[in-house]
Structure formats: C-alpha cells, structure tokens
Design a protein around this motif. Structure first.
Motif, mmCIF file in Angstrom:
data_model
loop_
_atom_site.group_PDB
_atom_site.id
_atom_site.type_symbol
_atom_site.label_atom_id
_atom_site.label_comp_id
_atom_site.label_asym_id
_atom_site.label_seq_id
_atom_site.Cartn_x
_atom_site.Cartn_y
_atom_site.Cartn_z
ATOM 1 N N SER A 1 -2.031 -3.839 -10.773
ATOM 2 C CA SER A 1 -1.532 -2.983 -9.706
ATOM 3 C C SER A 1 -1.064 -3.851 -8.548
ATOM 4 O O SER A 1 -1.411 -5.030 -8.462
ATOM 5 N N VAL A 2 -0.274 -3.268 -7.691
ATOM 6 C CA VAL A 2 0.178 -3.952 -6.482
ATOM 7 C C VAL A 2 -0.318 -3.145 -5.283
ATOM 8 O O VAL A 2 -0.611 -1.955 -5.409
ATOM 9 N N PRO A 3 -0.394 -3.786 -4.114
ATOM 10 C CA PRO A 3 -0.889 -3.078 -2.935
ATOM 11 C C PRO A 3 0.011 -1.907 -2.549
ATOM 12 O O PRO A 3 1.224 -1.938 -2.764
ATOM 13 N N ALA B 1 -2.271 -12.852 -8.804
ATOM 14 C CA ALA B 1 -1.447 -13.039 -10.009
ATOM 15 C C ALA B 1 -0.996 -11.697 -10.584
ATOM 16 O O ALA B 1 0.082 -11.589 -11.156
ATOM 17 N N ALA B 2 -1.810 -10.680 -10.431
ATOM 18 C CA ALA B 2 -1.436 -9.367 -10.967
ATOM 19 C C ALA B 2 -0.168 -8.858 -10.296
ATOM 20 O O ALA B 2 0.719 -8.321 -10.945
ATOM 21 N N ALA B 3 -0.080 -9.050 -8.993
ATOM 22 C CA ALA B 3 1.123 -8.614 -8.266
ATOM 23 C C ALA B 3 2.325 -9.445 -8.691
ATOM 24 O O ALA B 3 3.429 -8.916 -8.867
ATOM 25 N N ALA B 4 2.128 -10.743 -8.886
ATOM 26 C CA ALA B 4 3.240 -11.598 -9.311
ATOM 27 C C ALA B 4 3.724 -11.196 -10.700
ATOM 28 O O ALA B 4 4.930 -11.140 -10.962
ATOM 29 N N TYR B 5 2.788 -10.896 -11.587
ATOM 30 C CA TYR B 5 3.153 -10.464 -12.934
ATOM 31 C C TYR B 5 3.942 -9.157 -12.876
ATOM 32 O O TYR B 5 4.970 -9.001 -13.520
ATOM 33 N N ALA B 6 3.443 -8.218 -12.090
ATOM 34 C CA ALA B 6 4.106 -6.914 -11.989
ATOM 35 C C ALA B 6 5.510 -7.069 -11.416
ATOM 36 O O ALA B 6 6.468 -6.476 -11.915
ATOM 37 N N ALA B 7 5.644 -7.897 -10.393
ATOM 38 C CA ALA B 7 6.954 -8.105 -9.780
ATOM 39 C C ALA B 7 7.907 -8.766 -10.770
ATOM 40 O O ALA B 7 9.075 -8.382 -10.884
ATOM 41 N N SER B 8 7.411 -9.739 -11.524
ATOM 42 C CA SER B 8 8.284 -10.408 -12.487
ATOM 43 C C SER B 8 8.692 -9.456 -13.597
ATOM 44 O O SER B 8 9.828 -9.467 -14.050
ATOM 45 N N GLU C 1 7.015 -0.405 -3.352
ATOM 46 C CA GLU C 1 7.157 1.038 -3.571
ATOM 47 C C GLU C 1 7.647 1.322 -4.988
ATOM 48 O O GLU C 1 7.127 2.208 -5.665
ATOM 49 N N ALA C 2 8.640 0.554 -5.436
ATOM 50 C CA ALA C 2 9.194 0.761 -6.784
ATOM 51 C C ALA C 2 8.163 0.443 -7.861
ATOM 52 O O ALA C 2 8.031 1.183 -8.840
ATOM 53 N N LEU C 3 7.428 -0.651 -7.688
ATOM 54 C CA LEU C 3 6.410 -1.020 -8.674
ATOM 55 C C LEU C 3 5.328 0.050 -8.776
ATOM 56 O O LEU C 3 4.932 0.449 -9.872
ATOM 57 N N ARG C 4 4.858 0.529 -7.644
ATOM 58 C CA ARG C 4 3.833 1.572 -7.660
ATOM 59 C C ARG C 4 4.374 2.851 -8.288
ATOM 60 O O ARG C 4 3.672 3.544 -9.009
ATOM 61 N N GLY C 5 5.639 3.140 -8.059
ATOM 62 C CA GLY C 5 6.273 4.313 -8.657
ATOM 63 C C GLY C 5 6.475 4.172 -10.153
ATOM 64 O O GLY C 5 6.711 5.153 -10.861
ATOM 65 N N ASN C 6 6.371 2.925 -10.659
ATOM 66 C CA ASN C 6 6.528 2.672 -12.090
ATOM 67 C C ASN C 6 5.192 2.341 -12.761
ATOM 68 O O ASN C 6 5.150 1.644 -13.768
ATOM 69 N N GLY C 7 4.091 2.808 -12.178
ATOM 70 C CA GLY C 7 2.798 2.697 -12.842
ATOM 71 C C GLY C 7 1.917 1.536 -12.431
ATOM 72 O O GLY C 7 0.823 1.374 -12.963
ATOM 73 N N PHE C 8 2.349 0.711 -11.473
ATOM 74 C CA PHE C 8 1.521 -0.424 -11.045
ATOM 75 C C PHE C 8 0.672 -0.027 -9.837
ATOM 76 O O PHE C 8 0.730 -0.630 -8.772
ATOM 77 N N ASP C 9 -0.135 1.025 -10.033
ATOM 78 C CA ASP C 9 -1.010 1.485 -8.970
ATOM 79 C C ASP C 9 -2.449 1.492 -9.478
ATOM 80 O O ASP C 9 -2.725 0.966 -10.561
ATOM 81 N N GLU C 10 -3.358 2.076 -8.720
ATOM 82 C CA GLU C 10 -4.781 2.049 -9.071
ATOM 83 C C GLU C 10 -5.088 2.713 -10.404
ATOM 84 O O GLU C 10 -6.129 2.463 -11.002
ATOM 85 N N ARG C 11 -4.210 3.566 -10.884
ATOM 86 C CA ARG C 11 -4.442 4.272 -12.154
ATOM 87 C C ARG C 11 -3.915 3.507 -13.377
ATOM 88 O O ARG C 11 -4.002 3.994 -14.490
#
Length: 135
Positions: free
Chosen positions: A87-89, A111-118, A71-81
């Motif tokens: 992006s993360v799910p 890997a994209a999700a891992a990068y975003a989380a890191s 939720e936090a990652l998507r709220g910080n720009g890691f979404d479909e846009r």
C-alpha cells in the motif's frame, strides 16, 4: 523561506485541513532553500480520531505530481485493503501556498511504495521496473 514559514504555522495548516486540526508539529528533515519534511500530530475536530501526517515542502512548489500518483495508486488497490500488503500512504491535501502536500503517516517499508509506483509506471509504459526504481 515564506513557504516553510507557512508550513510551520499550525493555524495556517489547520485552515487547509477539512475537519482536522494540528495539535503539534516537528521538523524531521530540513535542506535550506530546497525542501523540508514536517511531521504533524492531527486530531479530528470531533475529537474521535488522532493520527500523524507527513508534510513535504519544496522551495520550488508543492509536488503535485507525486500527490496525484499516490491518489491513482490508492484508487488502483494500493491501499490498506490490498491483499498482498502493498500500500501507499493516503494523500491528504495539497497546500500550494506553503509549497507542500500532506500524506497520512503509515507503518511499513518504503520499498512497498516504490514497488507500487514502479508497477503503475510500467503499466503506463514508462519502462522496466528496475530502471524506474533507480531514477
């Protein structure tokens, strides 16, 4: 266990989804007494959208921390846009009575999700990305 049985009950899961029902489900991975990954085919109750979700069941309870991180990652720009394509799910819901949380299934490299989380963890002072990705 009882949590996995609830997660395999289409009606139970549908009751926890707002405006969405389960059409079908498939167990993708099962580790007895530990965890289970279930794929759900979902349809909006209006019938205008169909998509797949991934349910992650843990015997020790739903992984609320990872759900909140997405939720936090998507709220910080890691979404479909996202301009860079990272992006993360989309987290859909937590179902504590089933020890599970659901996320929308997306195409793309894990890997994209891992990068975003890191990236988020580094920005929160958790250490260098290399160390985080090896955890």
């Amino acid at each position: 266990g009882p949590m996995a049985r609830r997660a395999l009950d289409s009606a139970f899961v549908s009751d926890h989804l707002d405006g969405v029902s389960v059409d079908a489900l498939r167990v993708k991975r099962y580790k007895p007494q530990r965890r289970c990954i279930i794929e759900y085919d979902l349809r909006s109750t209006r019938g205008d959208e169909a998509f797949t979700a991934i349910g992650k069941v843990r015997a020790k309870g739903a992984d609320e921390r990872t759900f909140r991180l997405l939720e936090a990652l998507r709220g910080n720009g890691f979404d479909e846009r996202a301009d860079d394509g990272f992006s993360v799910p989309q987290p859909l819901t937590l179902i504590p009575d089933a020890g599970m949380w659901l996320q929308r299934k997306i195409a793309g490299a894990p890997a994209a999700a891992a990068y975003a989380a890191s990236w988020l963890m580094v920005s929160m002072g958790a250490g260098p990305p290399q160390a985080i990705l090896r955890r």
